[in-house]
Every structure is written in structure tokens, then in C-alpha cells.
Design a protein around this motif. Structure first.
Motif, PDB file in Angstrom:
ATOM      1  N   GLY A   1       0.797  -1.220   0.000  1.00 41.73           N
ATOM      2  CA  GLY A   1       0.000   0.000   0.000  1.00 41.73           C
ATOM      3  C   GLY A   1       0.828   1.268   0.000  1.00 41.73           C
ATOM      4  N   ALA A   2       2.140   1.143   0.016  1.00 42.63           N
ATOM      5  CA  ALA A   2       2.995   2.338   0.082  1.00 42.63           C
ATOM      6  C   ALA A   2       4.118   2.306  -0.956  1.00 42.63           C
ATOM      7  CB  ALA A   2       3.563   2.517   1.482  1.00 42.63           C
ATOM      8  N   GLN A   3       5.122   1.451  -0.740  1.00 40.75           N
ATOM      9  CA  GLN A   3       6.285   1.472  -1.627  1.00 40.75           C
ATOM     10  C   GLN A   3       6.990   0.130  -1.670  1.00 40.75           C
ATOM     11  OE1 GLN A   3       8.439   4.659   0.362  1.00 40.75           O
ATOM     12  NE2 GLN A   3       9.899   3.180   1.183  1.00 40.75           N
TER      13      GLN A   3
ATOM     14  N   SER B   1      -2.872   4.260 -13.685  1.00 44.55           N
ATOM     15  CA  SER B   1      -2.875   4.008 -12.243  1.00 44.55           C
ATOM     16  C   SER B   1      -3.667   5.054 -11.472  1.00 44.55           C
ATOM     17  CB  SER B   1      -1.445   3.957 -11.698  1.00 44.55           C
ATOM     18  OG  SER B   1      -0.807   2.801 -12.150  1.00 44.55           O
TER      19      SER B   1
ATOM     20  N   LYS C   1      -0.631  -2.183  -4.549  1.00 45.60           N
ATOM     21  CA  LYS C   1      -1.319  -0.926  -4.191  1.00 45.60           C
ATOM     22  C   LYS C   1      -0.317   0.164  -3.793  1.00 45.60           C
ATOM     23  CE  LYS C   1      -5.140  -3.251  -4.651  1.00 45.60           C
ATOM     24  NZ  LYS C   1      -5.402  -3.588  -6.032  1.00 45.60           N
ATOM     25  N   LEU C   2       0.748   0.280  -4.592  1.00 43.19           N
ATOM     26  CA  LEU C   2       1.846   1.189  -4.259  1.00 43.19           C
ATOM     27  C   LEU C   2       1.524   2.648  -4.525  1.00 43.19           C
ATOM     28  CD1 LEU C   2       4.816  -0.812  -5.826  1.00 43.19           C
ATOM     29  CD2 LEU C   2       4.041  -0.824  -3.445  1.00 43.19           C
ATOM     30  N   LYS C   3       2.241   3.498  -3.802  1.00 45.04           N
ATOM     31  CA  LYS C   3       2.244   4.934  -4.069  1.00 45.04           C
ATOM     32  C   LYS C   3       3.514   5.315  -4.829  1.00 45.04           C
ATOM     33  CE  LYS C   3      -0.650   6.245  -0.211  1.00 45.04           C
ATOM     34  NZ  LYS C   3      -0.709   5.414   0.952  1.00 45.04           N
ATOM     35  N   ARG C   4       4.585   4.554  -4.568  1.00 46.36           N
ATOM     36  CA  ARG C   4       5.853   4.818  -5.264  1.00 46.36           C
ATOM     37  C   ARG C   4       6.667   3.533  -5.358  1.00 46.36           C
ATOM     38  NH1 ARG C   4       5.831   6.679  -0.461  1.00 46.36           N
ATOM     39  NH2 ARG C   4       4.931   8.635  -1.126  1.00 46.36           N
TER      40      ARG C   4
ATOM     41  N   GLU D   1       6.271   7.544  -9.303  1.00 44.30           N
ATOM     42  CA  GLU D   1       5.105   7.747  -8.440  1.00 44.30           C
ATOM     43  C   GLU D   1       3.857   7.224  -9.140  1.00 44.30           C
ATOM     44  OE1 GLU D   1       5.264   9.345  -5.363  1.00 44.30           O
ATOM     45  OE2 GLU D   1       7.400   9.839  -5.508  1.00 44.30           O
ATOM     46  N   ARG D   2       2.881   6.826  -8.344  1.00 42.40           N
ATOM     47  CA  ARG D   2       1.635   6.280  -8.873  1.00 42.40           C
ATOM     48  C   ARG D   2       1.030   7.163  -9.957  1.00 42.40           C
ATOM     49  NH1 ARG D   2      -2.465   2.963  -8.571  1.00 42.40           N
ATOM     50  NH2 ARG D   2      -2.097   1.662  -6.795  1.00 42.40           N
ATOM     51  N   GLN D   3       0.981   8.473  -9.737  1.00 37.57           N
ATOM     52  CA  GLN D   3       0.333   9.362 -10.704  1.00 37.57           C
ATOM     53  C   GLN D   3       1.063   9.416 -12.038  1.00 37.57           C
ATOM     54  OE1 GLN D   3       1.489  10.423  -7.682  1.00 37.57           O
ATOM     55  NE2 GLN D   3       2.661  12.298  -7.894  1.00 37.57           N
TER      56      GLN D   3
ATOM     57  N   PHE E   1       2.336  -1.725  -9.157  1.00 36.72           N
ATOM     58  CA  PHE E   1       1.429  -0.713  -8.616  1.00 36.72           C
ATOM     59  C   PHE E   1       0.052  -1.302  -8.368  1.00 36.72           C
ATOM     60  CE2 PHE E   1       4.641   2.392  -9.552  1.00 36.72           C
ATOM     61  CZ  PHE E   1       4.404   3.402  -8.642  1.00 36.72           C
TER      62      PHE E   1
END
Length: 176
Positions: free
Chosen positions: A83-85, A175, A119-122, A168-170, A115
Motif C-alpha cells: 500500500g505504500a512502496q 494508475s 497498491k503502491l504509491k511509489r 510515483e503512482r500518478q 502498482f
């Protein structure tokens, strides 16, 4: 046809064979110390266990790269905070495909998989600073260069200069 997907348990031997059969010279270009690898059977058991775990419990996620059904490379993600990295590693197993651009095709597909599944953010990647190919591949795949620093980026690496890259996710297509 190019396929990027999670490895099956039976495919994990590709990783073991890749590392344990590599020449010392090739290992050095990757920043790896062959004396740090576990014995083959121990290595196999660990990877097979990882491939069988539910994604939320994995300490590593293993991804295979296939061209026309034949393995050409793989990626792994470790140092996972679900959920994070996580940290990604990339390898071309078939010497004929090294420096062919196939990594630039497979890395974005691997990134999207990590991702989605974790569920990654980075996502970070820290290749050996003097190994040009993965550094170029990461740049082409949309990773942002953060810094060069001294580290042993994995349990099988010697202390070395590494380039730290992040995505990054964005910045990963689809994503949102």
C-alpha cells in the motif's frame, strides 16, 4: 509477442539459474558478489515459498518477461510496504536480448503490475551506477532520478555507487 506476468512456482528456477550460473565478470557488472548467494536448493525453496504466498504477505514479488513464450528476463520487487512502496530489480536473462530495448518494453509493464498488485504509491529502483543499461531503461520508463549514493542495494550486492530512481503512482499510465 511480449508477456509480463507474475511468475509461477515452477518458473522460479529461472532466477536461481540466472544468478548461480552467471560468470563472475557479469556479476560484477551488476554489482553482485557471487559469494553472498545462498546454496542453490535453499535459494530455490525461498523463491518457491514467496511465489505461493498471498500478495499481502510477500516479502518479494517475482515477475517474468516472456517473448513468444520464452523467458527473456525478470523483475523482482522487495522491501515491500504493501500500500505504500517497494524496490524493483530488473534483469535480462538471455544475453542475446541485452541492450536490445526489450527492458524498455518490459519495465513499464512490470511497474504497472507492481502498482496494481501491491497498491503502491511509489516504486524505487537502485541499479549499480556504472551499469548503463538499467539506468537508461529506467529513464525511458518514466522514472525520476533522485540521487547517486553508496549502498549495498540487496543482500547479494557489494557496497557500491547506486543511482536511486523513483516512479510515483500518478506517473504510471492507468494508475489514476
Amino acid at each position: 509477442m511480449l508477456t509480463v506476468r507474475e511468475m509461477t512456482v515452477s518458473e522460479t528456477d529461472i532466477i536461481v539459474d540466472y544468478f548461480l550460473n552467471a560468470t563472475p565478470e557479469y556479476m560484477e557488472t551488476l554489482g553482485l558478489d557471487p559469494t553472498r548467494f545462498p546454496a542453490a536448493e535453499s535459494f530455490r525453496k525461498r523463491l518457491r515459498r514467496e511465489a505461493e504466498l498471498p500478495i499481502e504477505q510477500c516479502s518479494a514479488v517475482l515477475v517474468i518477461w516472456l517473448q513468444d513464450g520464452e523467458p527473456v528476463g525478470f523483475s523482482t520487487a522487495d522491501e515491500i510496504t504493501y500500500g505504500a512502496q517497494a524496490h524493483m530489480h530488473i534483469h535480462i536473462v538471455d544475453p542475446e536480448h541485452r541492450n536490445s530495448g526489450i527492458g524498455a518494453e518490459c519495465v513499464p509493464l512490470s511497474v504497472a503490475l507492481y502498482f496494481e498488485r501491491l497498491k503502491l504509491k511509489r516504486l524505487f529502483c537502485e541499479p549499480y551506477a556504472f551499469n548503463i543499461a538499467p539506468n537508461r531503461t529506467l529513464q525511458k520508463a518514466g522514472f525520476k532520478y533522485l540521487k547517486t549514493h553508496m549502498s549495498a542495494p540487496g543482500p547479494y550486492n557489494f557496497h557500491q555507487a547506486v543511482n536511486c530512481w523513483v516512479i510515483e503512482r500518478q506517473n504510471v499510465l492507468g494508475s489514476g
